[in-house]
Design an enzyme around this catalytic site. Structure first.
Site, PDB file in Angstrom:
ATOM      1  N   LYS A  10      -8.326  -1.743  55.778  1.00  0.00           N
ATOM      2  CA  LYS A  10      -7.939  -0.348  55.594  1.00  0.00           C
ATOM      3  C   LYS A  10      -8.172   0.024  54.155  1.00  0.00           C
ATOM      4  CE  LYS A  10      -4.778  -0.161  52.854  1.00  0.00           C
ATOM      5  NZ  LYS A  10      -3.658  -0.227  52.050  1.00  0.00           N
ATOM      6  N   PRO A  89      -9.906 -11.219  52.807  1.00  0.00           N
ATOM      7  CA  PRO A  89      -8.808 -11.752  51.879  1.00  0.00           C
ATOM      8  C   PRO A  89      -7.497 -11.212  51.983  1.00  0.00           C
ATOM      9  CG  PRO A  89     -10.396 -10.123  50.715  1.00  0.00           C
ATOM     10  CD  PRO A  89     -10.728 -10.157  52.023  1.00  0.00           C
ATOM     11  N   ALA A  91      -3.504 -10.277  50.654  1.00  0.00           N
ATOM     12  CA  ALA A  91      -2.775  -9.589  49.125  1.00  0.00           C
ATOM     13  C   ALA A  91      -3.661  -8.698  48.742  1.00  0.00           C
ATOM     14  CB  ALA A  91      -1.972 -10.466  48.575  1.00  0.00           C
ATOM     15  N   ILE A  94      -6.106  -4.218  51.116  1.00  0.00           N
ATOM     16  CA  ILE A  94      -6.970  -3.718  52.242  1.00  0.00           C
ATOM     17  C   ILE A  94      -6.273  -3.875  53.473  1.00  0.00           C
ATOM     18  CG2 ILE A  94      -9.386  -3.637  51.102  1.00  0.00           C
ATOM     19  CD1 ILE A  94      -9.773  -6.254  52.128  1.00  0.00           C
ATOM     20  N   GLY A  96      -4.804  -6.486  55.024  1.00  0.00           N
ATOM     21  CA  GLY A  96      -5.192  -7.549  55.838  1.00  0.00           C
ATOM     22  C   GLY A  96      -4.031  -7.762  56.906  1.00  0.00           C
ATOM     23  N   GLY A  97      -2.977  -8.299  56.379  1.00  0.00           N
ATOM     24  CA  GLY A  97      -1.615  -8.752  57.242  1.00  0.00           C
ATOM     25  C   GLY A  97      -1.272  -7.432  58.075  1.00  0.00           C
ATOM     26  N   SER A  98      -1.423  -6.488  57.385  1.00  0.00           N
ATOM     27  CA  SER A  98      -0.728  -5.160  58.292  1.00  0.00           C
ATOM     28  C   SER A  98      -1.683  -4.866  59.217  1.00  0.00           C
ATOM     29  CB  SER A  98      -0.530  -3.811  57.279  1.00  0.00           C
ATOM     30  OG  SER A  98       0.189  -4.175  56.221  1.00  0.00           O
ATOM     31  N   SER A  99      -3.015  -4.865  59.070  1.00  0.00           N
ATOM     32  CA  SER A  99      -3.756  -4.563  60.463  1.00  0.00           C
ATOM     33  C   SER A  99      -3.850  -5.671  61.362  1.00  0.00           C
ATOM     34  CB  SER A  99      -5.461  -4.561  59.864  1.00  0.00           C
ATOM     35  OG  SER A  99      -6.227  -3.943  60.692  1.00  0.00           O
ATOM     36  N   ASP A 126       2.321  -0.176  55.382  1.00  0.00           N
ATOM     37  CA  ASP A 126       1.050   0.093  55.955  1.00  0.00           C
ATOM     38  C   ASP A 126       1.006  -0.127  57.396  1.00  0.00           C
ATOM     39  OD1 ASP A 126      -0.086   0.993  53.802  1.00  0.00           O
ATOM     40  OD2 ASP A 126      -0.980  -0.851  53.056  1.00  0.00           O
TER      41      ASP A 126
END
Ligand code: C5P
Length: 272
Positions: A10, A89, A91, A94, A96-99, A126
Site C-alpha cells: 500500500k 519489509p 513496519a 507500506i 505489509g501486515g494490514s494488507s 490501514d
C-alpha cells in the site's frame, strides 16, 4: 481446498494530517494506491489455527496471535491454516501486515461464503483501505473510504532498512491541523495529475526524517534521478517512493539505487 490471495504493498501518494481526536488518533486525508508487488498467502480451512512464513522477510514474523493475519482469522470467527510468503519489509509504511490481514479476510469470505461480521478497523487503521485494494481516498482515521479515478503510475519503492515506530512519528508532528487534499485532479489530464501530486504532502515525512535521517538521504537520492517527477515517503516510513515518467526510467533508477546500496530494499513497480 486452499484459496490463494495477493496482498499488495500500500502506498500513500499523499498523507495529510488534518486534526486529532480526543482519543489521540489522528484525522487523515490520504490518497492510497497499490503496487503490483506484495505478499502472497494460501488460506486453508483447518481444525486449529496455524501460520507458516516463507520468503525474504520471513525472519521475525510472529507465528501466533501477535500476527495480524491470525487476529484477522479470529475476527472472522473460523480456524484456518495460513501460509504467508513475506515479500514486503515489515513496519515499513507500506501496509505489509494490514494488507496480509485484508487478504486473509478476503480469502475467508470466499472459503466460508459469508462476509466478515466484525469491524476490520479493529485490526488497525490501514486494514479497511487495504481491503479495497485500488485507488482510494482515505479520511477520518482510516474509516472513511471513497474510490477514486487515478491514472496508473510507474514508481520505485526504496526502504533503507531502518524502523520508525508509527506512534513516535505521529508524536513528532509540529502541527496536527494541516490543510487536506482539496479536490482531486482530472485523471485524464496528465499535466493536472503531475502538478497536483507535486503540490501535495506527507505530513509524517519531516518527523520520520528527524527520527531516522537516512530517510532524507533516500528522498534526495531519488529526487536526483533521470525521469523522476516526485519523491515522497509512504505512511509513517521508512519506505519512500519515486514516481517516474515511464517504466524504463523507473527500472534504471531501481538498478542504480540497488547497486549503490546493496543492503536497501528496492523495487520498480506499477501503482494503481
Ligand atoms: O492503527 P495502527 O495500528 O496502524 O496505528 C498505530 C499507531 O499509530 C496508533 O497506535 C497511533 O499511535 C498512531 N495512529 C494515529 N492516528 C491514525 C493511525 C495511527 O495516531 N489515524
Amino acid at each position: 481446498m486452499a484459496t490463494e490471495v495477493f496482498a499488495p504493498a500500500k502506498i500513500n501518494l499523499t498523507l495529510h494530517v488534518t486534526g486529532q481526536r480526543s482519543d489521540g488518533y489522528h484525522l487523515l486525508d490520504s490518497l492510497v494506491v497499490f503496487a503490483d508487488f506484495g505478499d502472497r498467502l494460501r488460506v486453508t480451512p483447518a481444525s486449529e489455527m496455524s501460520i507458516t512464513v516463507t520468503g525474504p522477510f520471513a525472519e521475525g514474523v510472529p507465528l501466533d496471535q501477535r500476527n495480524l493475519c491470525w487476529r484477522a482469522a479470529e475476527l472472522f470467527g473460523e480456524t484456518v491454516s495460513i501460509e504467508l510468503e513475506k515479500n514486503l519489509p515489515h513496519a515499513a509504511g507500506i501496509g505489509g501486515g494490514s494488507s496480509d490481514a485484508a487478504a486473509v479476510i478476503s480469502a475467508m469470505e470466499q472459503i466460508f461464503d459469508r462476509a466478515i461480521q466484525g469491524d476490520p478497523l479493529a485490526l488497525g487503521a490501514d486494514v479497511p483501505v487495504c481491503a479495497v485494494g485500488k485507488a482510494v481516498r482515505m479520511q477520518g482515521i482510516g474509516d472513511q473510504l471513497g474510490l477514486c479515478h487515478f491514472p496508473p503510475l510507474c514508481a520505485v519503492l526504496v526502504n533503507p532498512g531502518v524502523l520508525v515506530p508509527t506512534p513516535l512519528v505521529f508524536q513528532g508532528l509540529t502541527s496536527k491541523e494541516n490543510p487536506g487534499m482539496g479536490a482531486l485532479p482530472q485523471p485524464d489530464v496528465p499535466s493536472d495529475v503531475w502538478d497536483w501530486l507535486v503540490s501535495q504532502r506527507n505530513d509524517l515525512q519531516a518527523p520520520a526524517i528527524a527520527a531516522q535521517p537516512v530517510i532524507g538521504g533516500v528522498l534526495e537520492g531519488l529526487s536526483g534521478l533521470a525521469g523522476v517527477r516526485l519523491a515522497r515517503m509512504s505512511g509513517s516510513g521508512a519506505t519512500c517512493f519515486g514516481i517516474f515518467e515511464h517504466a524504463e526510467f523507473a527500472k534504471q533508477a531501481a538498478q542504480h539505487i540497488q547497486k549503490a546500496h546493496p543492503d536497501w530494499w528496492v523495487r520498480a513497480v506499477q501503482l494503481s
